[in-house]
Motif scaffolding. Structure first.
Motif, PDB file in Angstrom:
ATOM      1  N   GLY A 145       0.795  -1.218   0.000  1.00 50.84           N
ATOM      2  CA  GLY A 145       0.000   0.000   0.000  1.00 50.84           C
ATOM      3  C   GLY A 145       0.831   1.272   0.000  1.00 50.84           C
ATOM      4  O   GLY A 145       0.291   2.382  -0.035  1.00 50.84           O
TER       5      GLY A 145
ATOM      6  N   LYS B  55       4.143   1.276  -4.450  1.00 45.24           N
ATOM      7  CA  LYS B  55       5.133   0.706  -5.382  1.00 45.24           C
ATOM      8  C   LYS B  55       4.535   0.392  -6.753  1.00 45.24           C
ATOM      9  O   LYS B  55       5.109   0.733  -7.782  1.00 45.24           O
ATOM     10  CB  LYS B  55       5.745  -0.580  -4.795  1.00 45.24           C
ATOM     11  CG  LYS B  55       6.428  -0.377  -3.469  1.00 45.24           C
ATOM     12  CD  LYS B  55       6.957  -1.676  -2.915  1.00 45.24           C
ATOM     13  CE  LYS B  55       5.877  -2.719  -2.622  1.00 45.24           C
ATOM     14  NZ  LYS B  55       4.929  -2.309  -1.559  1.00 45.24           N
TER      15      LYS B  55
ATOM     16  N   HIS C 179       7.065   9.000   0.334  1.00 47.87           N
ATOM     17  CA  HIS C 179       6.058   9.032  -0.730  1.00 47.87           C
ATOM     18  C   HIS C 179       4.678   9.476  -0.234  1.00 47.87           C
ATOM     19  O   HIS C 179       4.397   9.418   0.946  1.00 47.87           O
ATOM     20  CB  HIS C 179       6.000   7.629  -1.350  1.00 47.87           C
ATOM     21  CG  HIS C 179       5.198   7.560  -2.612  1.00 47.87           C
ATOM     22  ND1 HIS C 179       5.449   8.367  -3.690  1.00 47.87           N
ATOM     23  CD2 HIS C 179       4.151   6.778  -2.967  1.00 47.87           C
ATOM     24  CE1 HIS C 179       4.583   8.085  -4.652  1.00 47.87           C
ATOM     25  NE2 HIS C 179       3.775   7.129  -4.237  1.00 47.87           N
ATOM     26  N   LYS C 180       3.836   9.877  -1.196  1.00 51.26           N
ATOM     27  CA  LYS C 180       2.473  10.402  -0.973  1.00 51.26           C
ATOM     28  C   LYS C 180       2.529  11.774  -0.300  1.00 51.26           C
ATOM     29  O   LYS C 180       1.691  12.110   0.536  1.00 51.26           O
ATOM     30  CB  LYS C 180       1.610   9.437  -0.140  1.00 51.26           C
ATOM     31  CG  LYS C 180       1.510   8.033  -0.725  1.00 51.26           C
ATOM     32  CD  LYS C 180       0.401   7.230  -0.074  1.00 51.26           C
ATOM     33  CE  LYS C 180       0.452   5.769  -0.521  1.00 51.26           C
ATOM     34  NZ  LYS C 180      -0.593   4.954   0.110  1.00 51.26           N
TER      35      LYS C 180
ATOM     36  N   ASP D  45       1.794  14.508  -1.385  1.00 51.77           N
ATOM     37  CA  ASP D  45       0.625  15.350  -1.677  1.00 51.77           C
ATOM     38  C   ASP D  45      -0.373  15.354  -0.524  1.00 51.77           C
ATOM     39  O   ASP D  45      -1.186  16.267  -0.402  1.00 51.77           O
ATOM     40  CB  ASP D  45      -0.052  14.851  -2.964  1.00 51.77           C
ATOM     41  CG  ASP D  45      -0.487  13.398  -2.842  1.00 51.77           C
ATOM     42  OD1 ASP D  45      -1.666  13.140  -2.615  1.00 51.77           O
ATOM     43  OD2 ASP D  45       0.384  12.497  -2.952  1.00 51.77           O
ATOM     44  N   LEU D  46      -0.303  14.330   0.340  1.00 49.93           N
ATOM     45  CA  LEU D  46      -1.244  14.244   1.453  1.00 49.93           C
ATOM     46  C   LEU D  46      -0.852  15.166   2.621  1.00 49.93           C
ATOM     47  O   LEU D  46      -1.614  15.322   3.567  1.00 49.93           O
ATOM     48  CB  LEU D  46      -1.346  12.795   1.950  1.00 49.93           C
ATOM     49  CG  LEU D  46      -1.889  11.791   0.923  1.00 49.93           C
ATOM     50  CD1 LEU D  46      -1.818  10.378   1.453  1.00 49.93           C
ATOM     51  CD2 LEU D  46      -3.336  12.148   0.547  1.00 49.93           C
TER      52      LEU D  46
ATOM     53  N   TRP E  37       1.064  12.421  -7.947  1.00 61.69           N
ATOM     54  CA  TRP E  37       0.173  13.466  -8.461  1.00 61.69           C
ATOM     55  C   TRP E  37       0.892  14.691  -8.981  1.00 61.69           C
ATOM     56  O   TRP E  37       0.259  15.664  -9.368  1.00 61.69           O
ATOM     57  CB  TRP E  37      -0.851  13.871  -7.390  1.00 61.69           C
ATOM     58  CG  TRP E  37      -1.710  12.723  -7.011  1.00 61.69           C
ATOM     59  CD1 TRP E  37      -1.738  12.077  -5.803  1.00 61.69           C
ATOM     60  CD2 TRP E  37      -2.646  12.030  -7.853  1.00 61.69           C
ATOM     61  NE1 TRP E  37      -2.630  11.046  -5.837  1.00 61.69           N
ATOM     62  CE2 TRP E  37      -3.198  10.991  -7.075  1.00 61.69           C
ATOM     63  CE3 TRP E  37      -3.061  12.188  -9.177  1.00 61.69           C
ATOM     64  CZ2 TRP E  37      -4.154  10.108  -7.589  1.00 61.69           C
ATOM     65  CZ3 TRP E  37      -4.009  11.316  -9.691  1.00 61.69           C
ATOM     66  CH2 TRP E  37      -4.542  10.288  -8.898  1.00 61.69           C
TER      67      TRP E  37
HETATM   68  P1  GTP Z   1       0.420  -3.438  -2.944  1.00 58.86           P
HETATM   69  O1  GTP Z   1      -0.372  -3.248  -4.196  1.00 58.86           O
HETATM   70  O2  GTP Z   1      -0.385  -3.871  -1.785  1.00 58.86           O
HETATM   71  O3  GTP Z   1       1.645  -4.240  -3.157  1.00 58.86           O
HETATM   72  O4  GTP Z   1       0.943  -1.989  -2.538  1.00 58.86           O
HETATM   73  P2  GTP Z   1       1.790  -0.991  -3.365  1.00 58.86           P
HETATM   74  O5  GTP Z   1       2.962  -0.583  -2.560  1.00 58.86           O
HETATM   75  O6  GTP Z   1       2.063  -1.506  -4.713  1.00 58.86           O
HETATM   76  O7  GTP Z   1       0.835   0.272  -3.425  1.00 58.86           O
HETATM   77  P3  GTP Z   1      -0.138   0.713  -4.612  1.00 58.86           P
HETATM   78  O8  GTP Z   1       0.656   1.230  -5.742  1.00 58.86           O
HETATM   79  O9  GTP Z   1      -1.106  -0.358  -4.868  1.00 58.86           O
HETATM   80  O10 GTP Z   1      -0.824   1.974  -3.941  1.00 58.86           O
HETATM   81  C1  GTP Z   1      -1.669   1.875  -2.814  1.00 58.86           C
HETATM   82  C2  GTP Z   1      -2.621   3.049  -2.776  1.00 58.86           C
HETATM   83  O11 GTP Z   1      -1.902   4.264  -2.596  1.00 58.86           O
HETATM   84  C3  GTP Z   1      -3.410   3.226  -4.055  1.00 58.86           C
HETATM   85  O12 GTP Z   1      -4.735   3.570  -3.729  1.00 58.86           O
HETATM   86  C4  GTP Z   1      -2.738   4.400  -4.750  1.00 58.86           C
HETATM   87  O13 GTP Z   1      -3.630   5.140  -5.545  1.00 58.86           O
HETATM   88  C5  GTP Z   1      -2.243   5.209  -3.582  1.00 58.86           C
HETATM   89  N1  GTP Z   1      -1.063   6.015  -3.918  1.00 58.86           N
HETATM   90  C6  GTP Z   1       0.085   5.636  -4.527  1.00 58.86           C
HETATM   91  N2  GTP Z   1       0.920   6.659  -4.665  1.00 58.86           N
HETATM   92  C7  GTP Z   1       0.307   7.749  -4.116  1.00 58.86           C
HETATM   93  C8  GTP Z   1       0.662   9.141  -3.939  1.00 58.86           C
HETATM   94  O14 GTP Z   1       1.750   9.616  -4.309  1.00 58.86           O
HETATM   95  N3  GTP Z   1      -0.246   9.925  -3.311  1.00 58.86           N
HETATM   96  C9  GTP Z   1      -1.448   9.467  -2.878  1.00 58.86           C
HETATM   97  N4  GTP Z   1      -2.272  10.333  -2.273  1.00 58.86           N
HETATM   98  N5  GTP Z   1      -1.824   8.187  -3.023  1.00 58.86           N
HETATM   99  C10 GTP Z   1      -0.962   7.332  -3.638  1.00 58.86           C
END
Ligand code: GTP
Length: 306
Positions: free
Chosen positions: A16, A19, A126-127, A129-130, A164
């Protein structure tokens, strides 16, 4: 031999953290195809993508949950952490359990230290923007300092990123910059070429991601008001390549365009392959002379760099 040179790029962080999103943005279409082809044969690795010739990108969820800790940090430790060229570790700024994330991160870098001590380590906070804009820098600095303390002697580079805005492109471009072989030789060549043909701008792209790795801009080129043009160009070219594959029916990664030319009354440009890992975009003033000279120069240099 070839196998010895094959290094891994590990993209790690808890489930989450973002990645998968960043991989599909940066590598766009290359992944789906590769994942499908490798599919069932890969048990522990979630997906693969190849770039820069001999690097393989591997995604890992570091949940801190038992499966990860027991499997990857214990029984599979050598398999996962040996032959690593680069570790990119993603921290979710919104995570409610930062302390636990740090414990997992420490365990990961310790395993890396033992198996791939010369690896480069990049951390993406990361994220972003939040986080409200005015708190971003402070929070980023705080997190970076905490991460550095737990990095087992690795000299880490950290970036504040978000899907974003352009920060994700910039961070990955910086990472890829450090991975391109003999980049200083290429940069010297690009500067000479720019001077020789009075190029307004020369941009070097990595072949798989089409991220901008380096550029030379003249005084006139610097007047270009589009400050995010590098990131926009990456997106435009990748979209163009997608439509090529749609219209030819060839696999998405397959049509490698040889050259692309645009001529206008204000400027001309072409994009052509320069080395096995890069494409170059050269913007020349209007008129055939500079354009043709630049083109011939690049085509000749391509043989020298091959
Ligand atoms: P798994 O799929 O469980 O392996 O996790 P992951 O690390 O691959 O994360 P994933 O890319 O599935 O992203 C998880 C959630 O975070 C999704 O709802 C994305 O839209 C959100 N997300 C990813 N990057 C960002 C960001 O930079 N900002 C925001 N606000 N949300 C993000």
């Amino acid at each position: 031999d070839r196998k010895a040179k094959k290094k891994k790029v590990l993209l790690m962080g808890k489930s989450g953290s973002g990645k998968t999103s960043m991989r599909s943005i940066i590598f766009s279409n290359y992944v789906a195809k590769d994942a499908r082809r490798l599919g069932a044969t890969i048990d522990v690795e979630h997906s693969h993508v190849k770039f820069l010739g001999n690097l393989t990108l591997n995604l890992w969820d570091c949940g801190g949950q038992d499966a990860f800790m027991e499997n990857y940090l214990a029984s599979q430790r050598d398999h996962v952490f040996s032959n690593v060229g680069v570790l990119i570790y993603v921290f979710d700024i919104e995570s409610r359990e930062f302390d636990r994330d740090m414990v997992t991160y420490s365990a990961v870098v310790r395993a890396l230290r033992e198996n791939s001590p010369s690896a480069a380590v990049f951390c993406l906070i990361h994220k972003m923007d939040l986080v409200q804009a005015e708190y971003r820098q402070k929070l980023f600095d705080e997190r970076t300092n905490l991460v550095k303390e737990r990095s087992e002697g690795f000299k880490i580079t950290s970036f504040a990123t978000s899907i974003w805005d352009q920060t994700l492109y910039k961070a990955w471009a910086s990472i890829i910059y450090t991975l391109i072989p003999n980049l200083h030789v290429l940069e010297g060549y690009l500067r000479e070429l720019a001077a020789a043909v009075e190029a307004e701008e020369i941009i070097l792209f990595e072949r798989t991601t089409f991220l901008v790795v380096t550029s030379v801009t003249s005084e006139i080129g610097a007047l270009n008001p589009a400050h995010d043009r590098f990131e926009r160009l990456s997106t435009i070219i990748k979209t163009f390549k997608q439509s090529l594959s749609r219209h030819t029916g060839l696999p998405r990664s397959s049509p490698q365009f040889a050259e692309f030319q645009v001529k206008t009354s204000r400027f001309n440009f072409f994009i052509a392959r320069l080395t096995s890992n890069t494409y170059v975009l050269v913007v020349t003033p209007p008129g055939e002379a500079a354009f043709n000279t630049a083109r011939i120069n690049v085509l000749t240099a391509r043989n020298d760099f091959a």
